[in-house]
Design a protein around this motif. Structure first.
Motif, PDB file in Angstrom:
ATOM      1  N   LEU A 230       0.019  -3.893  -5.100  1.00  0.00           N
ATOM      2  CA  LEU A 230       0.086  -3.907  -6.626  1.00  0.00           C
ATOM      3  C   LEU A 230      -1.168  -4.308  -6.842  1.00  0.00           C
ATOM      4  N   TYR A 231      -1.699  -5.699  -6.992  1.00  0.00           N
ATOM      5  CA  TYR A 231      -2.938  -6.477  -7.152  1.00  0.00           C
ATOM      6  C   TYR A 231      -3.847  -6.404  -5.872  1.00  0.00           C
ATOM      7  N   GLY A 232      -3.984  -5.981  -4.116  1.00  0.00           N
ATOM      8  CA  GLY A 232      -5.375  -5.979  -3.668  1.00  0.00           C
ATOM      9  C   GLY A 232      -4.728  -7.447  -2.806  1.00  0.00           C
ATOM     10  N   PHE A 233      -4.305  -8.257  -3.422  1.00  0.00           N
ATOM     11  CA  PHE A 233      -4.147  -9.406  -2.681  1.00  0.00           C
ATOM     12  C   PHE A 233      -3.172 -10.325  -3.030  1.00  0.00           C
ATOM     13  N   ASP A 234      -3.082 -11.285  -1.798  1.00  0.00           N
ATOM     14  CA  ASP A 234      -1.535 -12.067  -1.718  1.00  0.00           C
ATOM     15  C   ASP A 234      -1.576 -13.278  -3.196  1.00  0.00           C
ATOM     16  N   ALA A 235      -1.766 -13.584  -4.153  1.00  0.00           N
ATOM     17  CA  ALA A 235      -2.013 -14.238  -5.066  1.00  0.00           C
ATOM     18  C   ALA A 235      -0.765 -15.606  -4.384  1.00  0.00           C
ATOM     19  N   ASP A 236      -0.123 -16.222  -3.864  1.00  0.00           N
ATOM     20  CA  ASP A 236       1.003 -16.928  -3.722  1.00  0.00           C
ATOM     21  C   ASP A 236       0.428 -17.708  -2.648  1.00  0.00           C
ATOM     22  N   ARG A 237       0.187 -16.639  -1.115  1.00  0.00           N
ATOM     23  CA  ARG A 237      -0.615 -16.877   0.004  1.00  0.00           C
ATOM     24  C   ARG A 237      -1.511 -18.245  -0.566  1.00  0.00           C
ATOM     25  N   PHE A 238      -2.340 -16.994  -0.821  1.00  0.00           N
ATOM     26  CA  PHE A 238      -3.737 -17.572  -1.178  1.00  0.00           C
ATOM     27  C   PHE A 238      -3.867 -18.747  -1.899  1.00  0.00           C
ATOM     28  N   SER A 239      -3.035 -18.433  -2.907  1.00  0.00           N
ATOM     29  CA  SER A 239      -3.021 -20.634  -3.819  1.00  0.00           C
ATOM     30  C   SER A 239      -2.231 -20.922  -2.892  1.00  0.00           C
ATOM     31  N   ASN A 240      -0.930 -20.762  -1.649  1.00  0.00           N
ATOM     32  CA  ASN A 240      -0.635 -21.975  -0.710  1.00  0.00           C
ATOM     33  C   ASN A 240      -1.417 -22.090   0.189  1.00  0.00           C
TER      34      ASN A 240
ATOM     35  N   MET B 216      -9.393  -2.893  -7.600  1.00  0.00           N
ATOM     36  CA  MET B 216      -9.275  -1.687  -6.695  1.00  0.00           C
ATOM     37  C   MET B 216      -7.699  -1.071  -7.993  1.00  0.00           C
ATOM     38  N   THR B 217      -7.849   0.226  -7.152  1.00  0.00           N
ATOM     39  CA  THR B 217      -6.891   1.237  -7.852  1.00  0.00           C
ATOM     40  C   THR B 217      -6.256   0.871  -6.905  1.00  0.00           C
ATOM     41  N   ILE B 218      -4.543   1.503  -7.149  1.00  0.00           N
ATOM     42  CA  ILE B 218      -3.748   0.989  -5.769  1.00  0.00           C
ATOM     43  C   ILE B 218      -4.003   1.402  -5.065  1.00  0.00           C
ATOM     44  N   VAL B 219      -4.601   3.471  -4.939  1.00  0.00           N
ATOM     45  CA  VAL B 219      -4.728   4.036  -4.029  1.00  0.00           C
ATOM     46  C   VAL B 219      -5.478   3.760  -3.257  1.00  0.00           C
TER      47      VAL B 219
ATOM     48  N   ASP C 109       4.861   9.282   7.454  1.00  0.00           N
ATOM     49  CA  ASP C 109       5.878   7.351   8.463  1.00  0.00           C
ATOM     50  C   ASP C 109       6.779   6.959   7.080  1.00  0.00           C
ATOM     51  N   LEU C 110       7.128   7.045   6.211  1.00  0.00           N
ATOM     52  CA  LEU C 110       7.570   6.750   5.137  1.00  0.00           C
ATOM     53  C   LEU C 110       8.769   7.644   4.466  1.00  0.00           C
ATOM     54  N   GLY C 111       8.275   8.914   4.845  1.00  0.00           N
ATOM     55  CA  GLY C 111       9.369   9.887   4.215  1.00  0.00           C
ATOM     56  C   GLY C 111       8.962  10.634   2.217  1.00  0.00           C
ATOM     57  N   PHE C 112       7.741   9.815   2.551  1.00  0.00           N
ATOM     58  CA  PHE C 112       7.500  10.336   1.080  1.00  0.00           C
ATOM     59  C   PHE C 112       6.951  11.976   1.205  1.00  0.00           C
ATOM     60  N   GLY C 113       6.600  12.531  -0.325  1.00  0.00           N
ATOM     61  CA  GLY C 113       5.866  14.073  -0.061  1.00  0.00           C
ATOM     62  C   GLY C 113       4.690  14.188  -0.356  1.00  0.00           C
ATOM     63  N   ARG C 114       3.636  14.934   0.590  1.00  0.00           N
ATOM     64  CA  ARG C 114       2.709  14.948   0.873  1.00  0.00           C
ATOM     65  C   ARG C 114       1.552  14.593  -0.449  1.00  0.00           C
ATOM     66  N   GLY C 115       0.717  13.977  -0.255  1.00  0.00           N
ATOM     67  CA  GLY C 115       0.226  13.905  -1.775  1.00  0.00           C
ATOM     68  C   GLY C 115       0.845  12.783  -2.919  1.00  0.00           C
ATOM     69  N   SER C 116       1.899  12.399  -2.213  1.00  0.00           N
ATOM     70  CA  SER C 116       2.177  11.765  -3.304  1.00  0.00           C
ATOM     71  C   SER C 116       1.781  10.118  -3.492  1.00  0.00           C
ATOM     72  N   ILE C 117       1.700   9.324  -2.678  1.00  0.00           N
ATOM     73  CA  ILE C 117       1.014   8.151  -2.786  1.00  0.00           C
ATOM     74  C   ILE C 117      -0.396   8.598  -3.663  1.00  0.00           C
ATOM     75  N   TYR C 118      -1.619   9.628  -3.950  1.00  0.00           N
ATOM     76  CA  TYR C 118      -2.698  10.266  -4.428  1.00  0.00           C
ATOM     77  C   TYR C 118      -2.903  10.148  -6.085  1.00  0.00           C
ATOM     78  N   ASN C 119      -1.267  10.778  -6.305  1.00  0.00           N
ATOM     79  CA  ASN C 119      -0.574  10.855  -7.570  1.00  0.00           C
ATOM     80  C   ASN C 119      -0.338   9.448  -8.124  1.00  0.00           C
ATOM     81  N   TRP C 120      -0.166   8.491  -8.000  1.00  0.00           N
ATOM     82  CA  TRP C 120       0.155   7.034  -7.850  1.00  0.00           C
ATOM     83  C   TRP C 120      -1.053   6.216  -9.308  1.00  0.00           C
ATOM     84  N   GLU C 121      -2.038   7.649  -8.956  1.00  0.00           N
ATOM     85  CA  GLU C 121      -3.248   7.168  -9.921  1.00  0.00           C
ATOM     86  C   GLU C 121      -3.149   7.501 -10.873  1.00  0.00           C
TER      87      GLU C 121
END
Length: 249
Positions: free
Chosen positions: A60-70, A1-4, A24-36
């Motif tokens: 970042l990775y789409g899952f919580d590795a530490d929690r799943f490991s625990n 999965m991509t970060i978007v 809500d986070l005060g980011f520029g419009r469309g900024s998250i889509y640019n993270w691709e």
């Protein structure tokens, strides 16, 4: 999965959207889509993680590795990794990576379910806990998102002077009425979520026309909008008293 795609999935669990999240986070419009195309700064990733109350790894990775490991180690209990691999049918090396927290690729749905089904502490952690730690959307997350969306919509109605009450006998039936008790509509949850905003816009537009009509009837007076609304509500009270009087006669 991509970060978007990961952030879109997180938005789905909260009943929101990426454009709304950016606002809500005060980011520029469309900024998250640019993270691709360009990597975001760690502080922006952290803001997204804090908003959803998840780890940075979840974003970042789409899952919580530490929690799943625990959770996997808890599910394994006192069994050896070799025995746990046999019991779950999951590759031995894969189990080692997960138990040591080295699995930075999201485990497949099949692996998650195999581990969850061999959990020695199922009374403490359900399959949903494993699925959510692995980044999969569960029914309880969907239900929670729908309830949250309904609560936010009810708040919008309240801000417009409209009362929304949940039926005592039907847990998903919403009764919508004016402050004077005049019924507007009764909608089940699905319909309330899909039609609620349109119905609110329709009502507020109609109410605005009513206020303008009152203003025309009281031309020459310097009434504020709130005062005109008070006049309208007072008229509703008079109509109700008139009806009660007719019923007694």
């Amino acid at each position: 999965m991509t970060i978007v795609e990961i952030i879109k999935s997180l938005c789905d669990t909260r009943g929101t959207s990426i454009p709304r999240l950016e606002k809500d986070l005060g980011f520029g419009r469309g900024s998250i889509y640019n993270w691709e195309k360009s990597s975001p700064s760690i502080d922006k990733i952290e803001k997204v993680a804090n908003f959803f109350n998840v780890s940075i790894n979840r974003v970042l990775y789409g899952f919580d590795a530490d929690r799943f490991s625990n959770l996997t180690n808890i599910a394994k209990g006192d069994r050896t990794i070799a025995q746990f691999s046999v019991d779950t049918g999951v590759n031995h090396n894969e189990i080692i990576r997960i138990c040591l927290g080295y699995a930075y690729e999201r485990p497949s749905l099949e692996i998650v379910k195999k581990i969850a089904s061999n959990n020695q502490y199922s009374l403490l952690f359900s399959e949903d806990d494993f699925l959510e730690a692995a980044g999969y959307i569960t029914e309880r997350q969907v239900h929670s998102a729908r309830i949250k969306a309904a609560e936010e919509l009810i708040e919008q109605y309240a801000n417009s002077g409209i009362v929304v009450e949940l039926d005592d006998d039907f847990s998903d039936l919403f009764h919508i009425s004016r402050k004077d008790g005049t019924a507007i509509a009764s909608l089940h949850l699905d319909e309330f979520l899909t039609r609620g905003l349109d119905l609110l816009d329709e009502y507020t537009s109609k109410h605005e026309i009513e206020v303008q009509t009152i203003a025309a009837h009281h031309d020459g007076e310097d009434w504020t909008k709130d005062e005109l609304q008070d006049i309208e509500e007072f008229k509703e009270v008079l109509r109700l008293k008139r009806q009660l009087k007719k019923n007694r006669e």
